[in-house]
Design a protein around this motif. Structure first.
Motif, PDB file in Angstrom:
ATOM      1  N   GLU A 178       0.821  -1.213   0.000  1.00 16.89           N
ATOM      2  CA  GLU A 178       0.000   0.000   0.000  1.00 16.89           C
ATOM      3  C   GLU A 178       0.855   1.263   0.000  1.00 16.89           C
ATOM      4  N   THR A 179       1.889   1.251  -0.814  1.00 20.29           N
ATOM      5  CA  THR A 179       2.711   2.443  -1.026  1.00 20.29           C
ATOM      6  C   THR A 179       3.302   2.415  -2.432  1.00 20.29           C
ATOM      7  N   ASP A 180       3.503   3.611  -3.004  1.00 19.76           N
ATOM      8  CA  ASP A 180       4.158   3.692  -4.322  1.00 19.76           C
ATOM      9  C   ASP A 180       5.673   3.552  -4.208  1.00 19.76           C
ATOM     10  N   ASN A 181       6.180   3.705  -2.982  1.00 16.95           N
ATOM     11  CA  ASN A 181       7.624   3.828  -2.790  1.00 16.95           C
ATOM     12  C   ASN A 181       8.342   2.472  -2.829  1.00 16.95           C
ATOM     13  N   VAL A 182       8.391   1.914  -4.020  1.00 18.28           N
ATOM     14  CA  VAL A 182       8.992   0.594  -4.246  1.00 18.28           C
ATOM     15  C   VAL A 182       9.933   0.709  -5.442  1.00 18.28           C
ATOM     16  N   ALA A 183      10.998  -0.070  -5.426  1.00 16.67           N
ATOM     17  CA  ALA A 183      11.937  -0.080  -6.565  1.00 16.67           C
ATOM     18  C   ALA A 183      12.379  -1.510  -6.843  1.00 16.67           C
ATOM     19  N   VAL A 184      12.533  -1.818  -8.125  1.00 15.46           N
ATOM     20  CA  VAL A 184      12.957  -3.161  -8.532  1.00 15.46           C
ATOM     21  C   VAL A 184      13.997  -3.018  -9.634  1.00 15.46           C
ATOM     22  N   SER A 185      15.065  -3.787  -9.513  1.00 14.59           N
ATOM     23  CA  SER A 185      16.081  -3.791 -10.557  1.00 14.59           C
ATOM     24  C   SER A 185      16.481  -5.246 -10.817  1.00 14.59           C
ATOM     25  N   ILE A 186      16.591  -5.578 -12.086  1.00 17.55           N
ATOM     26  CA  ILE A 186      16.934  -6.961 -12.442  1.00 17.55           C
ATOM     27  C   ILE A 186      18.099  -6.959 -13.413  1.00 17.55           C
ATOM     28  N   ASN A 187      19.062  -7.819 -13.133  1.00 10.05           N
ATOM     29  CA  ASN A 187      20.167  -8.030 -14.061  1.00 10.05           C
ATOM     30  C   ASN A 187      20.127  -9.505 -14.478  1.00 10.05           C
ATOM     31  N   ALA A 188      20.031  -9.745 -15.772  1.00  7.71           N
ATOM     32  CA  ALA A 188      19.819 -11.139 -16.184  1.00  7.71           C
ATOM     33  C   ALA A 188      20.561 -11.488 -17.468  1.00  7.71           C
ATOM     34  N   THR A 189      20.886 -12.755 -17.558  1.00  9.31           N
ATOM     35  CA  THR A 189      21.459 -13.320 -18.780  1.00  9.31           C
ATOM     36  C   THR A 189      20.354 -14.077 -19.509  1.00  9.31           C
TER      37      THR A 189
END
Ligand SMILES: Nc1nc2c(ncn2[C@@H]2O[C@H](COP(=O)(O)OP(=O)(O)OP(=O)(O)O)[C@@H](O)[C@H]2O)c(=O)[nH]1
Ligand SMILES: [Zn+2]
Length: 227
Positions: A178-189
């Protein structure tokens, strides 16, 4: 050849949880749902059809389906698709989520790094091998840490493009926390890049999805991206 039993193919028996339903609705609302159709097939029917299709592939490639090493390959692939690598298409498999009230008033960033996952490229149906980093600024809710890993893995268990996977994890956590304050980062092969086609064994792909303060504040964004 092995035939399906009710036991080997029992997947969609759980009712949809409230969390799974809310996440599905949020993804649809944001245009981020995996393009699925309701084909009305039961888990058993999916297994049977995929197995039959792969018997045809084995035959068409000119391989001997009666060889003892190959004879169960269509069964293995059908089981793997339905129960394992594409099981995240079924919302009844969405992980059980534990969310608690933020009684301790935590307001600094919670960041989970190096979440290992595998997925499957939807263009070629070969492996994506990646690490995810997820962070949020707690508001009223705090989520059990392992649930973040489980959410990444759940959406990994679908045919994917990395950009959508990154966004799906973002919107899922925004919905549950219940918050917008989220971050996601993905590094993939991507093995469609590494093991076929352009055959580049060293490149990897970074995708990032930022919400709320992670997008608006340079400081918050930098703290997330730093390590
Ligand atoms: N943006 C994005 N592209 C992806 C992802 N996974 C695979 N692709 C790309 O999807 C594209 C499909 O291109 P096509 O030209 O239709 O397929 P192809 O002939 O097999 O292409 P090559 O891989 O270049 O041999 C390729 O460039 C893949 O690298 C992903 O997660 N995100
Ligand atoms: Zn691919």
């Amino acid at each position: 050849m092995k035939t399906a039993t009710a036991e080997t193919n029992k997947v969609s028996t759980l009712p949809l949880s409230d969390e799974a339903a809310r996440v599905r609705d949020a993804l649809i609302k944001h245009g981020l749902e995996t393009p699925m159709i309701e084909n009305g097939l039961s888990t058993e029917e999916k297994y049977q059809r995929i197995k039959a299709a792969f018997e045809d592939v084995v035959y068409t490639l000119g391989l001997d389906i009666n060889d003892d090493s190959l004879s169960e390959t269509p069964h293995r692939i059908a089981k793997m698709y339905v129960k394992e690598i594409f099981s995240g298409l079924d919302y009844s498999q969405f992980p059980k989520i534990t969310v608690i009230e933020n009684k301790m008033n935590v307001d600094e960033m919670v960041k989970v790094s190096d979440i290992s996952f595998t997925s499957t490229c939807e263009h070629h149906f070969v492996t994506i091998d990646g690490l995810a980093k997820v962070a949020y600024l707690p508001k009223n809710k705090i989520i059990g840490l392992s649930k973040i890993n489980r959410i990444v893995r759940y959406f990994g268990q679908r045919p994917q493009v990395q950009e959508r996977l990154t966004q799906q994890v973002l919107v899922t956590l925004q919905t549950l926390l219940e918050t917008d304050n989220v971050a996601v980062s993905i590094n993939a092969t991507h093995y469609c890049v590494k093991a076929r086609g352009v055959m580049d064994a060293s490149s990897s792909t970074q995708t990032t999805a930022l919400g709320g303060l992670f997008k608006r504040s340079d400081k918050t964004r930098s703290e997330f991206l730093a390590s």
